[in-house]
Design a protein around this motif. Sequence first.
Motif, PDB file in Angstrom:
ATOM      1  N   PRO A 108      -3.632  38.571  37.152  1.00  0.00           N
ATOM      2  CA  PRO A 108      -3.154  39.022  38.470  1.00  0.00           C
ATOM      3  C   PRO A 108      -2.099  38.056  39.011  1.00  0.00           C
ATOM      4  CG  PRO A 108      -5.557  38.896  38.404  1.00  0.00           C
ATOM      5  CD  PRO A 108      -5.048  38.288  37.131  1.00  0.00           C
ATOM      6  N   GLU A 109      -1.149  38.579  39.721  1.00  0.00           N
ATOM      7  CA  GLU A 109      -0.107  37.802  40.401  1.00  0.00           C
ATOM      8  C   GLU A 109       0.883  37.130  39.465  1.00  0.00           C
ATOM      9  OE1 GLU A 109       0.308  38.287  43.585  1.00  0.00           O
ATOM     10  OE2 GLU A 109      -1.594  39.341  43.785  1.00  0.00           O
ATOM     11  N   ILE A 110       0.989  37.582  38.212  1.00  0.00           N
ATOM     12  CA  ILE A 110       2.032  37.115  37.291  1.00  0.00           C
ATOM     13  C   ILE A 110       3.044  38.245  37.162  1.00  0.00           C
ATOM     14  CG2 ILE A 110       2.586  36.274  34.978  1.00  0.00           C
ATOM     15  CD1 ILE A 110       0.790  34.345  36.580  1.00  0.00           C
ATOM     16  N   TYR A 111       4.305  37.922  37.371  1.00  0.00           N
ATOM     17  CA  TYR A 111       5.336  38.940  37.456  1.00  0.00           C
ATOM     18  C   TYR A 111       6.497  38.693  36.504  1.00  0.00           C
ATOM     19  CZ  TYR A 111       2.996  39.838  41.896  1.00  0.00           C
ATOM     20  OH  TYR A 111       2.064  40.119  42.853  1.00  0.00           O
TER      21      TYR A 111
ATOM     22  N   GLY B 218       4.379  29.124  39.567  1.00  0.00           N
ATOM     23  CA  GLY B 218       5.112  28.736  38.370  1.00  0.00           C
ATOM     24  C   GLY B 218       6.238  29.723  38.129  1.00  0.00           C
ATOM     25  N   TYR B 219       7.260  29.290  37.415  1.00  0.00           N
ATOM     26  CA  TYR B 219       8.425  30.134  37.204  1.00  0.00           C
ATOM     27  C   TYR B 219       9.285  29.612  36.062  1.00  0.00           C
ATOM     28  CZ  TYR B 219       9.821  26.283  40.199  1.00  0.00           C
ATOM     29  OH  TYR B 219       9.975  25.027  40.734  1.00  0.00           O
TER      30      TYR B 219
ATOM     31  N   CYS C  35       7.558  34.699  36.975  1.00  0.00           N
ATOM     32  CA  CYS C  35       7.040  33.837  38.032  1.00  0.00           C
ATOM     33  C   CYS C  35       5.663  34.353  38.418  1.00  0.00           C
ATOM     34  CB  CYS C  35       7.973  33.780  39.232  1.00  0.00           C
ATOM     35  SG  CYS C  35       8.145  35.328  40.095  1.00  0.00           S
ATOM     36  N   GLY C  36       4.893  33.492  39.010  1.00  0.00           N
ATOM     37  CA  GLY C  36       3.574  33.940  39.395  1.00  0.00           C
ATOM     38  C   GLY C  36       2.769  32.881  40.099  1.00  0.00           C
TER      39      GLY C  36
ATOM     40  N   LEU D  81      16.355  41.298  43.008  1.00  0.00           N
ATOM     41  CA  LEU D  81      15.284  41.276  42.012  1.00  0.00           C
ATOM     42  C   LEU D  81      14.159  42.255  42.325  1.00  0.00           C
ATOM     43  CD1 LEU D  81      14.875  37.400  41.834  1.00  0.00           C
ATOM     44  CD2 LEU D  81      16.138  38.838  40.211  1.00  0.00           C
ATOM     45  N   ILE D  82      13.445  42.602  41.275  1.00  0.00           N
ATOM     46  CA  ILE D  82      12.158  43.279  41.389  1.00  0.00           C
ATOM     47  C   ILE D  82      11.157  42.411  40.635  1.00  0.00           C
ATOM     48  CG2 ILE D  82      10.803  45.310  40.728  1.00  0.00           C
ATOM     49  CD1 ILE D  82      13.434  46.923  40.959  1.00  0.00           C
ATOM     50  N   LEU D  83      10.060  42.096  41.276  1.00  0.00           N
ATOM     51  CA  LEU D  83       8.970  41.368  40.636  1.00  0.00           C
ATOM     52  C   LEU D  83       7.880  42.391  40.376  1.00  0.00           C
ATOM     53  CD1 LEU D  83       8.798  38.183  42.895  1.00  0.00           C
ATOM     54  CD2 LEU D  83      10.284  38.628  40.946  1.00  0.00           C
ATOM     55  N   ARG D  84       7.518  42.549  39.111  1.00  0.00           N
ATOM     56  CA  ARG D  84       6.520  43.551  38.742  1.00  0.00           C
ATOM     57  C   ARG D  84       5.798  43.073  37.486  1.00  0.00           C
ATOM     58  NH1 ARG D  84       8.345  45.098  34.131  1.00  0.00           N
ATOM     59  NH2 ARG D  84      10.461  45.809  33.760  1.00  0.00           N
ATOM     60  N   PRO D  85       4.673  43.709  37.166  1.00  0.00           N
ATOM     61  CA  PRO D  85       3.948  43.300  35.955  1.00  0.00           C
ATOM     62  C   PRO D  85       4.812  43.472  34.695  1.00  0.00           C
ATOM     63  CG  PRO D  85       2.554  44.670  37.339  1.00  0.00           C
ATOM     64  CD  PRO D  85       3.942  44.736  37.918  1.00  0.00           C
TER      65      PRO D  85
END
Length: 183
Positions: A55-58, A89-90, A72-73, A7-11
Amino acid sequence: MIETERLILRPWQESEAGLLYKYACDPDIGPIAGWMPHTSVENSLEIIRTIFSAPEIYAVVLKETGEPIGSCGLMSADGFTKEGEAEIGYWIGKPYWGQGLIPEAVGALLARSFNELCLKTVWCVYYDGNIKSKRVCEKSGFKYHHTNSDVISPLGDKRTEHCYNMTHEDYRALHEAMTAHAL
Protein backbone atom coordinates in the motif's frame (compact mmCIF):
# COMPACT_ATOMS: atom_id res chain seq x y z
CA MET A 1 -4.48 7.71 -7.86
CA ILE A 2 -2.92 11.10 -7.10
CA GLU A 3 -2.62 13.78 -9.74
CA THR A 4 -0.27 16.78 -9.88
CA GLU A 5 0.40 19.34 -12.58
CA ARG A 6 2.74 17.03 -14.55
CA LEU A 7 2.37 13.64 -12.88
CA ILE A 8 0.02 10.84 -11.99
CA LEU A 9 0.92 8.67 -9.01
CA ARG A 10 -0.75 5.29 -9.26
CA PRO A 11 -0.05 1.63 -8.51
CA TRP A 12 2.49 -0.19 -10.68
CA GLN A 13 1.10 -2.65 -13.22
CA GLU A 14 2.80 -5.96 -14.01
CA SER A 15 2.73 -5.04 -17.70
CA GLU A 16 5.16 -2.20 -16.90
CA ALA A 17 8.06 -4.46 -15.88
CA GLY A 18 9.96 -3.55 -19.05
CA LEU A 19 9.55 0.17 -18.41
CA LEU A 20 10.63 -0.27 -14.79
CA TYR A 21 13.70 -2.20 -15.90
CA LYS A 22 14.56 0.52 -18.45
CA TYR A 23 15.27 2.97 -15.60
CA ALA A 24 15.94 0.74 -12.57
CA CYS A 25 18.83 -1.10 -14.25
CA ASP A 26 20.93 2.09 -14.22
CA PRO A 27 23.85 1.69 -11.78
CA ASP A 28 23.68 5.43 -10.98
CA ILE A 29 20.21 5.10 -9.43
CA GLY A 30 19.85 2.07 -7.15
CA PRO A 31 23.20 1.76 -5.35
CA ILE A 32 23.26 5.37 -4.08
CA ALA A 33 19.82 4.68 -2.57
CA GLY A 34 20.90 1.31 -1.15
CA TRP A 35 19.40 -1.14 -3.66
CA MET A 36 20.86 -3.21 -6.45
CA PRO A 37 20.18 -2.21 -10.05
CA HIS A 38 17.54 -4.46 -11.58
CA THR A 39 19.15 -7.31 -13.50
CA SER A 40 16.34 -8.20 -15.93
CA VAL A 41 12.73 -7.52 -16.86
CA GLU A 42 11.87 -10.60 -14.77
CA ASN A 43 13.66 -9.05 -11.78
CA SER A 44 11.63 -5.85 -12.27
CA LEU A 45 8.42 -7.88 -12.50
CA GLU A 46 9.25 -9.56 -9.18
CA ILE A 47 9.82 -6.11 -7.60
CA ILE A 48 6.40 -4.97 -8.91
CA ARG A 49 4.77 -8.11 -7.47
CA THR A 50 6.43 -7.80 -4.05
CA ILE A 51 7.89 -4.45 -2.96
CA PHE A 52 5.85 -2.22 -5.27
CA SER A 53 2.57 -3.98 -4.49
CA ALA A 54 2.59 -2.63 -0.91
CA PRO A 55 0.00 0.00 0.00
CA GLU A 56 1.06 3.59 -0.68
CA ILE A 57 3.78 2.69 -3.23
CA TYR A 58 3.26 4.49 -6.50
CA ALA A 59 4.57 4.58 -10.05
CA VAL A 60 5.52 8.15 -10.95
CA VAL A 61 3.85 8.54 -14.35
CA LEU A 62 4.58 11.46 -16.65
CA LYS A 63 1.19 12.80 -17.84
CA GLU A 64 2.71 13.88 -21.15
CA THR A 65 3.64 10.31 -22.14
CA GLY A 66 1.65 8.08 -19.78
CA GLU A 67 4.92 6.27 -19.00
CA PRO A 68 6.14 5.43 -15.48
CA ILE A 69 9.53 7.11 -15.01
CA GLY A 70 10.20 6.42 -11.33
CA SER A 71 8.63 5.43 -8.06
CA CYS A 72 7.72 6.99 -4.74
CA GLY A 73 5.88 5.87 -1.70
CA LEU A 74 5.30 5.75 2.02
CA MET A 75 6.46 2.88 4.18
CA SER A 76 7.13 2.00 7.77
CA ALA A 77 10.48 3.41 8.68
CA ASP A 78 12.63 0.85 10.43
CA GLY A 79 14.19 1.77 13.70
CA PHE A 80 12.76 5.14 14.60
CA THR A 81 9.10 5.53 13.75
CA LYS A 82 6.09 5.24 15.98
CA GLU A 83 2.38 5.00 15.32
CA GLY A 84 1.31 7.81 12.99
CA GLU A 85 4.70 8.04 11.27
CA ALA A 86 6.04 6.88 7.91
CA GLU A 87 9.11 7.21 5.75
CA ILE A 88 8.92 8.56 2.22
CA GLY A 89 11.13 7.07 -0.47
CA TYR A 90 11.60 7.95 -4.12
CA TRP A 91 13.71 7.60 -7.24
CA ILE A 92 13.42 8.70 -10.84
CA GLY A 93 15.00 7.67 -14.14
CA LYS A 94 18.15 9.56 -15.05
CA PRO A 95 16.67 11.29 -18.15
CA TYR A 96 14.28 13.08 -15.77
CA TRP A 97 16.80 14.27 -13.17
CA GLY A 98 16.83 17.98 -12.40
CA GLN A 99 13.29 18.75 -13.63
CA GLY A 100 11.63 19.04 -10.21
CA LEU A 101 9.44 16.00 -10.82
CA ILE A 102 10.28 14.15 -7.61
CA PRO A 103 9.73 17.21 -5.40
CA GLU A 104 6.34 17.51 -7.16
CA ALA A 105 5.56 13.85 -6.37
CA VAL A 106 6.81 14.22 -2.79
CA GLY A 107 4.61 17.29 -2.30
CA ALA A 108 1.57 15.29 -3.39
CA LEU A 109 2.48 12.42 -1.05
CA LEU A 110 2.97 14.85 1.83
CA ALA A 111 -0.51 16.26 1.20
CA ARG A 112 -1.91 12.72 1.26
CA SER A 113 0.12 11.87 4.39
CA PHE A 114 -1.16 14.76 6.46
CA ASN A 115 -4.58 15.53 4.96
CA GLU A 116 -5.91 12.03 4.23
CA LEU A 117 -3.84 9.51 6.19
CA CYS A 118 -3.63 11.84 9.24
CA LEU A 119 0.03 11.05 9.88
CA LYS A 120 1.85 12.98 12.59
CA THR A 121 5.37 12.81 11.10
CA VAL A 122 6.92 11.86 7.77
CA TRP A 123 10.60 10.96 7.65
CA CYS A 124 12.96 11.24 4.70
CA VAL A 125 16.34 9.50 4.91
CA TYR A 126 19.22 9.51 2.46
CA TYR A 127 22.74 8.12 2.45
CA ASP A 128 25.79 10.38 2.61
CA GLY A 129 26.76 11.48 -0.88
CA ASN A 130 23.25 11.31 -2.35
CA ILE A 131 23.12 15.04 -3.05
CA LYS A 132 20.04 14.77 -5.30
CA SER A 133 18.04 13.15 -2.50
CA LYS A 134 19.24 15.79 -0.05
CA ARG A 135 17.99 18.50 -2.44
CA VAL A 136 14.57 16.82 -2.63
CA CYS A 137 14.40 16.83 1.20
CA GLU A 138 15.28 20.51 1.37
CA LYS A 139 13.05 21.62 -1.54
CA SER A 140 10.13 19.72 -0.02
CA GLY A 141 10.45 21.46 3.35
CA PHE A 142 11.83 18.63 5.48
CA LYS A 143 13.98 19.64 8.46
CA TYR A 144 17.25 17.99 9.44
CA HIS A 145 16.79 15.78 12.51
CA HIS A 146 19.88 13.57 13.02
CA THR A 147 22.65 11.51 11.40
CA ASN A 148 23.41 7.82 11.97
CA SER A 149 26.89 6.45 11.27
CA ASP A 150 27.91 2.89 10.39
CA VAL A 151 24.42 1.87 9.26
CA ILE A 152 24.36 -1.37 7.27
CA SER A 153 22.61 -0.66 3.96
CA PRO A 154 20.50 -3.26 2.14
CA LEU A 155 23.61 -3.82 -0.01
CA GLY A 156 25.58 -4.90 3.09
CA ASP A 157 28.02 -1.99 3.29
CA LYS A 158 28.35 0.54 6.12
CA ARG A 159 27.03 4.00 5.38
CA THR A 160 26.14 7.27 7.04
CA GLU A 161 22.47 8.18 6.77
CA HIS A 162 20.95 11.61 7.24
CA CYS A 163 17.44 11.73 8.69
CA TYR A 164 15.04 14.58 8.02
CA ASN A 165 11.41 14.88 9.05
CA MET A 166 8.28 16.95 8.68
CA THR A 167 5.56 17.05 11.29
CA HIS A 168 1.91 17.79 10.61
CA GLU A 169 2.46 21.19 12.26
CA ASP A 170 5.48 21.88 10.00
CA TYR A 171 3.39 20.96 6.96
CA ARG A 172 0.51 23.22 7.99
CA ALA A 173 2.87 26.16 8.70
CA LEU A 174 4.65 25.66 5.37
CA HIS A 175 1.37 25.73 3.46
CA GLU A 176 0.01 28.69 5.38
CA ALA A 177 3.21 30.60 4.54
CA MET A 178 2.94 29.62 0.86
CA THR A 179 -0.70 30.72 0.74
CA ALA A 180 0.11 34.05 2.40
CA HIS A 181 3.02 34.58 -0.02
CA ALA A 182 0.78 33.86 -3.02
CA LEU A 183 -1.66 36.62 -1.93
